[in-house]
Structure formats: structure tokens, C-alpha cells
Design an enzyme around this catalytic site. Sequence first.
Site, PDB file in Angstrom:
ATOM      1  N   ARG A   1      65.601  65.552  30.800  1.00  9.19           N
ATOM      2  CA  ARG A   1      64.482  66.712  30.963  1.00  9.19           C
ATOM      3  C   ARG A   1      63.325  66.628  31.484  1.00  9.19           C
ATOM      4  NH1 ARG A   1      60.520  68.474  29.633  1.00  9.19           N
ATOM      5  NH2 ARG A   1      60.631  68.423  27.543  1.00  9.19           N
TER       6      ARG A   1
ATOM      7  N   GLY B   1      49.939  62.150  37.832  1.00  6.72           N
ATOM      8  CA  GLY B   1      49.130  61.499  37.228  1.00  6.72           C
ATOM      9  C   GLY B   1      47.850  62.209  36.933  1.00  6.72           C
TER      10      GLY B   1
ATOM     11  N   GLU C   1      51.855  67.361  27.627  1.00  7.03           N
ATOM     12  CA  GLU C   1      51.632  68.853  28.388  1.00  7.03           C
ATOM     13  C   GLU C   1      50.881  69.566  27.421  1.00  7.03           C
ATOM     14  OE1 GLU C   1      53.122  70.022  31.158  1.00  7.03           O
ATOM     15  OE2 GLU C   1      54.252  68.298  31.780  1.00  7.03           O
TER      16      GLU C   1
ATOM     17  N   THR D   1      48.890  68.952  23.338  1.00  4.69           N
ATOM     18  CA  THR D   1      49.497  68.832  22.269  1.00  4.69           C
ATOM     19  C   THR D   1      49.483  69.953  21.275  1.00  4.69           C
ATOM     20  OG1 THR D   1      47.243  68.380  21.092  1.00  4.69           O
ATOM     21  CG2 THR D   1      48.026  66.504  21.983  1.00  4.69           C
TER      22      THR D   1
END
Lengths: 392, 248
Positions: free
Chosen positions: A97, A137, A371, A373
Site C-alpha cells: 500500500r 523526498g 506521514e 507521527t
Amino acid sequence: MRPDLFEAPDYYNLDELLTDEHKLVRDAAREWVKREVSPIIEDYAQKAEFPTEIINGLAEIGAFGPYIPMEYGGAGLDQISYGLIMQEIERGDSGVRSTASVQSSLVMYPIWKYGNEEQRQKYLPKLASGEWIGCFGLTEPDHGSNPSGMVTNFKDMGDHYLLNGAKMWISNAPFAQVAVVWAKNEEGRIHGLIVERGMEGFTTPETHNKWSLRASSTGELIFDNVKVPKENLLPNKSGLGAPLGCLDSARYGIAWGAIGAAMDCYDTALRYSKERMQFGKPIGQFQLQQKKLAEMITEITKAQFLTWRLGVLRNEGKATSAQISMAKRNNVDMAIHIAREARQMLGGMGITGEYSIMRHSMNLESVITYEGTHDIHLLITGLDITGLNAFK
Amino acid sequence: MKILVCISHVPDTTSKINFSEGDTKFDTNGVQFVINPNDEFGLTRAMWFKEKQGANVTVVNVGGADTEPTLRKALAIGADAAIRVNTQATDGFSVAKQLANVIKDGAYDLVIAGRESIDYNGGMVPGMIAGLTQANFVNNCIGLEVDGTSAKAVREIDGGKETVSTSLPLVIGGQKGLVEESDLRIPNMRGIMMARKKPLTVIDPIDASAETTSIKFEKPAPKGAVKLVSADNLDELVNLLHNEAKVI
Ligand SMILES: Cc1cc2nc3c(=O)[nH]c(=O)nc-3n(C[C@H](O)[C@H](O)[C@H](O)COP(=O)(O)OP(=O)(O)OC[C@H]3O[C@@H](n4cnc5c(N)ncnc54)[C@H](O)[C@@H]3O)c2cc1C
């Protein structure tokens, strides 16, 4: 690994809120995962290798940019379809995913939203078909939760830009053909640049020995005086809001994905609890095990409705970043707890790769970290409801 | 070649089956529906004829609007058009009459039906439509090739296979073997997108009342408890198999 007997829980008939097309898309992804991912994924995870053989299949089921318009090779689907595809893929494996999320929301999305027509035509169809794989990045060795502090930078050299710096923890980096890289210009403003494999001074060493997302390939992006053509700058948005817009899209997909991982753990534990006999009874007859299962299905059901509603808001263009943070945080946390409880319900059997639970459990450690914490999303909710900024 | 594939919309085999209204009606609450597996083998073979021999493939179902997702799935898999005869499927004969009417209207060369549907397992429809449309008929069909107007079909017979030569128009009652499970197709995204634009025509039923009515359904008796016999007590095992289970 055992045959995949997955049956999706739908305790409150969420299916009745989905359109026929949503269900067609979801069921196709579900069947594909059963047929193509489940039989091989444990092996790849054990070997710590990304299963490149499934890239075509991912493209075919629409995992790469399902909401990108058809003129660019996408499927032109709505946000709920996107979410359902992510749910089904993560039901198989969070690493797979992750590859789909990165390709869709972190590579195709910025090129579609912030790129010009030429860039869209050049990159999107090849990314949608899986001919090219992309990476994103943002994170750097010294700047994770605080990306605005990034040091990767580019200078205007007249006929090209000169890019220097390094990114770390980048999913798909070791084999991606294309990287969407966030870097500061000479004024310190963040811009997106499309860097292609083969550009001189650009290398992507792999990060080894992960205990999590082992079937996803992670690496660094190193830019040592890389000459980036000027036409590779994404012209239509700059500033931290640009990468954060991509993250909104990806986090939304992760919120759905986590439900998939949780469903798989719950379904496995439920089946096991009816088959495994101890003290002359199926363990599912013991109150302690029923408490675990009952709480799991309650949490999954709550997450399904939270996320479905978020999908409706996104379809209407009304979902806020803070609402997305809440769903990402809640659902991943829910899934990681369910994975842990489900693992215990399988006793020793839960420790081996015979069952998917421990793999999910380990995978979710990355999902709860990347993405944004778990802590960072809480602070986003905190900021949203109090108006007081805990980051500063 | 114009092919018509008859598609029944049946409960998934993992569904929990219950009856309502004093065991006279099938309770569809919470049941997932799928393309009847025998029909799916046929549809997949039809896709082969489409891709290799340029056949045009229409799928048909006799049923209410709730069956449309199944037809959409068939379109997403690759059928060119779909027809739904807008009436509840009751008994085999009335369904066959509706289908025969569609077949005559569309002048299909080849009609692929499933040997039986896995819901009521009547197994009557394919033979009946062949009779009603005066087409040739091969049942239990596990292989089919067509060349012009002649056809070669393989039929499963007790303990073996029979190859028959026949001609179009032809109706087959298909099953696994027409293609294998691994050949079954998952709709891909392009297919799902294209299905949006394909015609799904709803037609009114002809007057064809059912000749049979179901009165009552019964489920098989639940499995009894397992008796464990220890490995060193063979006499007891033989005794139980002989006197209680009555299998030896
Ligand atoms: C497998 C994997 C794949 C990844 N893929 C990508 C990718 O494709 N692209 C990309 O750009 N990045 C990627 N990441 C990076 C990921 O987004 C970062 O790891 C994450 O943002 C956290 O940054 P950090 O690791 O530097 O941790 P830090 O930011 O150093 O955080 C360490 C701890 O401090 C806490 N903390 C930090 N700031 C605060 C605060 N203000 N208040 C309270 N607590 C705080 C955090 O919650 C955390 O618990 C990936 C990471 C992993 C593990």
C-alpha cells in the site's frame, strides 16, 4: 503462508452507503489481493524485497492515481474509491500500500496539481501504467517532523538548477525512475523538483535491516551537484503548503489502509478463535477472548464510518487537513492495537509467518511514524481546537 | 459471431443462508451476490471468442434491478452489452421462456449458459432454451471451439469426456473446464471505466407465468458433535462405525 480466507467485516452495513461502482472497484481490488498478493507477500517480507512482479497488477486495479483524470491515464474515480483501493491493498500488506500511496498521492498528485501541462503529459501516463515508479523526498536526516527546517537546496545557474542535499527514509527510492524532491531556493522558499534517475550526481542507496515494511523498498536520495533542467520545477505551488497538500492526500489513503490491516487481523483472530480448542472449548468461547474480538469489531466499525464521512467531505472538497490528521491518527492507532491483541489470540502461531498478523503489526510501526507521527497529528488536532500552537 | 451469455446473480458460497416468512422465502439480508460460477466460466470463454475471433458478447439476466451490479461486473470484465429482463426469476421454465424471447430477438449464434446455478441448482434452463429456440444443445460442456458455423464441444460424461461435433445455433450448459479457475478475470480499472459507457438495456418481460411454486425450504440438519476414539481402541472405533454411523 496459509490460504487467504479473508471475509471483510461490515457490522453496520457500510456497503449500503457505497455506490455499485465503489463496490465493483473494491471487490476487484479485494480479489486481486487474494489472488496475487497474499500467496507471495510473506516470502517477500521475509526476504526484505519489494515484489516488482505485482507492479502491473497494481496499475491494472487502478492503484496508481485512481482519482487522476482519465486524460492523464488515471481512472477519474472519486475519493471513496481511492480509499477503498488503499484499504484492500493494505489488507494484504502495508508495504505494498505504501508503494501505491507514494505513487498516487506523493508523485502523481503534485505533478497533476502543481505541474504544468507538459509535465503532466510527460509523467502521469507512465506513472499510471506502472512503467515508471516514483518516490517523494521530503524527510531529511536532521528534519523529520519539522520539514520546514530542510537544508536540501537548489541554485539558479541560468540554464539549469543545481541541487544539493540528502533525503532519508524515502519509500521506493532504490528503484524509482522519478523523484519529486522538495528543496529550498536561494530565498529559502520550498519548491518541488522532478529529479530523474540517471541525472549525474544523483544516487539512491538502499536502507537495510528494517523490521517493518520489509516488502517495501526504502532508501536515501543523495544530490551532489545535480543539474536539474529548469522545466523540471513544479511551477504552480511553492512553500511548505505544497508538500503538505500531497501529504493530505496520502494520509487520507492511509486512514483507509489502516482499516484494511485491522480487518485482516480481526478476521484472522476471529476464525482462529472458533477453531482453536483449549480446555475442551474453542478459545472464542472464553470471555477474555470475546472481549478482545468485540472491542476490535467496535473499533473497526467506528473507523469505517469516520473514514467514510471523511471521504464524502473530500469528494465535496471540504475536508480540512486537521480532519485528515484525526482519521490517520485514530485509524493507525486502532489498527496497531488490534494487531497486537490479535497476535496474542493466536498464541505461538501468531509469532510465525504462517499468519499475517505479526507482519501487519510490524508494518504498522512505520505507518504510525511516517506521514506525520502519532504525536504530531495529535498536536495538529490540539492546534485546531485551541488555536494555540504547540510546535513553536 | 453473436454470443449471448446468461448470467445468474447468486449468493456467494460463503454467505450464511437463512429463510424467512415461515421458511418460504430466501432471506437476502446481508447476503453478498456474485456471478454464478458456472456462468463465469462461460463468460470467460466468451471473452476468448471475443478476443481471438472477434465475437460480439451480450450478457443477459432475468431479474430485478438489484442484479444490475452483477451485469456491470460482466461489462467491466469485457462484455459489449447487457440486457436485463425486468421480472423476478421464479421457476426454471418461466426464466427459459424469457431468455428464449431475448435469443430470438437478437438472433444469437451461440448461447452460453451455466450447467446450473448454485442457488436453486435447477439445471433446467439451458436445455429448455435450446428446446424453445430449436438450437443444438450440449450440456456439461467443458470445452468449446467454433469454426464458421460448425462447433466442436467437449462434454463431461461419467468417468471421462466425449467430444461432439455440432453446428450453430448452439446452446451450451457450461461449467469449469471451459476455462480454468486461474483464467477467471478480475475487472481491471480500464474495464470498469469502459463499462460506464456500455449499454445496459432493461426490457419488459413477456407473459410467462411460472409452472412451479416453491412451498417450503429446509436446511440440512446441523452437523453433530465429533466423537473422539483413542488410537489404541480400534474395537470401539469399528463398533461405532458399524452400529452407530452404519457406514461399515
Ligand atoms: C519505512 C518508512 C518510510 C518512509 N517513507 C518516506 C517517504 O517516502 N518520503 C519521506 O519524505 N519520508 C518518509 N519517511 C519518513 C517519515 O515521514 C519520518 O520518519 C517521520 O516524519 C518522522 O520523522 P523522524 O523520523 O525524523 O522523527 P522525529 O521527527 O525526530 O521524531 C522523533 C520523535 O519525536 C517526536 N516529536 C517530534 N517533534 C515533536 C513535537 N514538536 N512535539 C512532540 N513530539 C515531537 C515524534 O513524534 C517522534 O516520536 C518514511 C519513514 C519510514 C520509517
